[in-house]
Design a protein around this motif. Structure first.
Motif, PDB file in Angstrom:
ATOM      1  N   UNK A 145       0.830  -1.209   0.000  1.00  0.00           N
ATOM      2  CA  UNK A 145       0.000   0.000   0.000  1.00  0.00           C
ATOM      3  C   UNK A 145       0.863   1.256   0.000  1.00  0.00           C
ATOM      4  N   UNK A 146       1.970   1.253   0.766  1.00  0.00           N
ATOM      5  CA  UNK A 146       2.865   2.410   0.804  1.00  0.00           C
ATOM      6  C   UNK A 146       3.468   2.661  -0.571  1.00  0.00           C
ATOM      7  N   UNK A 147       3.894   1.589  -1.250  1.00  0.00           N
ATOM      8  CA  UNK A 147       4.472   1.761  -2.584  1.00  0.00           C
ATOM      9  C   UNK A 147       3.431   2.303  -3.568  1.00  0.00           C
ATOM     10  N   UNK A 148       2.184   1.822  -3.439  1.00  0.00           N
ATOM     11  CA  UNK A 148       1.127   2.346  -4.304  1.00  0.00           C
ATOM     12  C   UNK A 148       0.843   3.813  -3.985  1.00  0.00           C
ATOM     13  N   UNK A 149       0.894   4.168  -2.689  1.00  0.00           N
ATOM     14  CA  UNK A 149       0.678   5.559  -2.283  1.00  0.00           C
ATOM     15  C   UNK A 149       1.764   6.473  -2.862  1.00  0.00           C
ATOM     16  N   UNK A 150       3.026   5.991  -2.827  1.00  0.00           N
ATOM     17  CA  UNK A 150       4.126   6.780  -3.387  1.00  0.00           C
ATOM     18  C   UNK A 150       3.940   6.954  -4.896  1.00  0.00           C
ATOM     19  N   UNK A 151       3.537   5.868  -5.574  1.00  0.00           N
ATOM     20  CA  UNK A 151       3.353   5.952  -7.023  1.00  0.00           C
ATOM     21  C   UNK A 151       2.239   6.929  -7.378  1.00  0.00           C
ATOM     22  N   UNK A 152       1.111   6.885  -6.630  1.00  0.00           N
ATOM     23  CA  UNK A 152       0.004   7.792  -6.920  1.00  0.00           C
ATOM     24  C   UNK A 152       0.355   9.238  -6.587  1.00  0.00           C
ATOM     25  N   UNK A 153       1.222   9.411  -5.592  1.00  0.00           N
ATOM     26  CA  UNK A 153       1.614  10.769  -5.214  1.00  0.00           C
ATOM     27  C   UNK A 153       2.366  11.467  -6.330  1.00  0.00           C
ATOM     28  N   UNK A 154       3.001  10.710  -7.223  1.00  0.00           N
ATOM     29  CA  UNK A 154       3.772  11.290  -8.323  1.00  0.00           C
ATOM     30  C   UNK A 154       3.039  11.160  -9.665  1.00  0.00           C
ATOM     31  N   UNK A 155       1.794  10.718  -9.620  1.00  0.00           N
ATOM     32  CA  UNK A 155       1.033  10.522 -10.863  1.00  0.00           C
ATOM     33  C   UNK A 155       0.176  11.757 -11.137  1.00  0.00           C
ATOM     34  N   UNK A 156       0.385  12.447 -12.248  1.00  0.00           N
ATOM     35  CA  UNK A 156      -0.405  13.657 -12.537  1.00  0.00           C
ATOM     36  C   UNK A 156      -1.893  13.369 -12.656  1.00  0.00           C
ATOM     37  N   UNK A 157      -2.267  12.214 -13.215  1.00  0.00           N
ATOM     38  CA  UNK A 157      -3.687  11.892 -13.355  1.00  0.00           C
ATOM     39  C   UNK A 157      -4.348  11.739 -11.993  1.00  0.00           C
ATOM     40  N   UNK A 158      -3.614  11.121 -11.028  1.00  0.00           N
ATOM     41  CA  UNK A 158      -4.176  10.966  -9.691  1.00  0.00           C
ATOM     42  C   UNK A 158      -4.319  12.311  -9.000  1.00  0.00           C
ATOM     43  N   UNK A 160      -5.019  15.128 -10.424  1.00  0.00           N
ATOM     44  CA  UNK A 160      -6.165  15.856 -10.983  1.00  0.00           C
ATOM     45  C   UNK A 160      -7.479  15.434 -10.337  1.00  0.00           C
ATOM     46  N   UNK A 161      -7.532  14.228  -9.765  1.00  0.00           N
ATOM     47  CA  UNK A 161      -8.748  13.743  -9.113  1.00  0.00           C
ATOM     48  C   UNK A 161      -8.898  14.302  -7.711  1.00  0.00           C
ATOM     49  N   UNK A 162      -7.907  15.040  -7.223  1.00  0.00           N
ATOM     50  CA  UNK A 162      -7.984  15.593  -5.880  1.00  0.00           C
ATOM     51  C   UNK A 162      -7.094  14.825  -4.931  1.00  0.00           C
ATOM     52  N   UNK A 163      -6.753  15.431  -3.783  1.00  0.00           N
ATOM     53  CA  UNK A 163      -5.813  14.792  -2.863  1.00  0.00           C
ATOM     54  C   UNK A 163      -6.430  13.720  -1.974  1.00  0.00           C
ATOM     55  N   UNK A 164      -7.787  13.690  -1.883  1.00  0.00           N
ATOM     56  CA  UNK A 164      -8.424  12.799  -0.905  1.00  0.00           C
ATOM     57  C   UNK A 164      -8.087  11.318  -1.110  1.00  0.00           C
ATOM     58  N   UNK A 165      -8.165  10.774  -2.343  1.00  0.00           N
ATOM     59  CA  UNK A 165      -7.844   9.340  -2.503  1.00  0.00           C
ATOM     60  C   UNK A 165      -6.422   8.994  -2.094  1.00  0.00           C
ATOM     61  N   UNK A 166      -5.473   9.864  -2.438  1.00  0.00           N
ATOM     62  CA  UNK A 166      -4.076   9.594  -2.095  1.00  0.00           C
ATOM     63  C   UNK A 166      -3.876   9.667  -0.589  1.00  0.00           C
ATOM     64  N   UNK A 167      -4.473  10.691   0.043  1.00  0.00           N
ATOM     65  CA  UNK A 167      -4.375  10.818   1.501  1.00  0.00           C
ATOM     66  C   UNK A 167      -5.026   9.612   2.174  1.00  0.00           C
ATOM     67  N   UNK A 168      -6.163   9.174   1.645  1.00  0.00           N
ATOM     68  CA  UNK A 168      -6.842   8.007   2.213  1.00  0.00           C
ATOM     69  C   UNK A 168      -5.996   6.754   2.130  1.00  0.00           C
TER      70      UNK A 168
END
Length: 218
Positions: A145-158, A160-168
């Motif tokens: 989950x941490x690795x996926x969180x790091x990947x989404x944190x650097x993904x421009x498409x993610x 654009x959807x807002x910070x809530x999913x990444x923070x969650x």
């Protein structure tokens, strides 16, 4: 049948599969000879059903035992000329869908060990498999989950959807860490609890005083 074609002896079809409702491995179909092979080779039992007798493995077998017995019975039936369908999940000689199925079997075995635990030591062993700091399931899942969180944190498409999913996702990784810690605390609790003695301890009796000598008669 066309002239000159071989006459194959095809016996009644046998299906060996796992009943999703009861978790029992059942064998449906076949002749009396097939029933004998199922009983001798796989340890199957004959049971009455709404449409006639069927065969099943005994209750209480582990998943690995079920797979070994079902595989042995299917190969014995094939060698005797029967047509057999063996559920791929029961085939002990192959690993269907690779490592994912092996992981699912491992989780099912942990559930069986937890259900059949007869002591706090056995429960602690299962909890260690789940939450052990090095190879526990929860810490390894948290790492994913941490690795996926790091990947989404650097993904421009993610982004654009807002910070809530990444923070969650980050909060979920933190929750997995806390959950693993709580499980380890529960695992360690029986070891810290003092053992209760079943024997009743009686207080020591006071020491006996020496009796005075009796007076001598003249």
């Amino acid at each position: 049948m066309k002239p000159g074609e071989p006459d194959f002896l095809v016996l009644e079809y046998v299906t060996i599969t796992k009943d999703p409702r009861t978790g029992l491995v059942v064998a449906i179909g076949g002749t009396e000879r097939a029933a004998d092979i199922l009983q001798r080779t796989g340890g199957f039992l004959t049971a009455p059903g709404p449409r006639g007798n069927y065969h099943r493995l005994p209750h209480g077998l582990s998943i690995e035992q079920q797979r070994l017995k079902a595989t042995a019975a299917s190969h014995a039936l094939l060698c005797a000329g029967h047509s057999v369908h063996l559920d791929p999940a029961l085939n002990a000689l192959t690993a269907p869908k690779g490592e994912r199925d092996a992981a699912l079997r491992y989780l099912a075995q942990l559930a069986e060990r937890a259900s059949g635990a007869e002591s706090s030591t056995e429960v602690a062993e299962v909890l260690t498999e789940i939450a052990g700091p090095a190879d526990g399931l929860l810490p390894l899942t948290r790492d994913v989950v941490v690795r996926a969180w790091i990947a989404l944190s650097h993904d421009p498409d993610a982004e654009s959807a807002g910070p809530e999913p990444v923070v969650g996702l980050g909060d979920t990784a933190d929750a997995l860490s806390r959950g693993a810690h709580r499980i380890l605390v529960a695992r360690n609790h029986p070891a810290r609890a003092p053992e209760r003695s079943t024997a009743t301890t009686t207080p020591p009796s006071p020491p006996r005083q020496p009796s005075a000598p009796a007076p001598r008669r003249r």
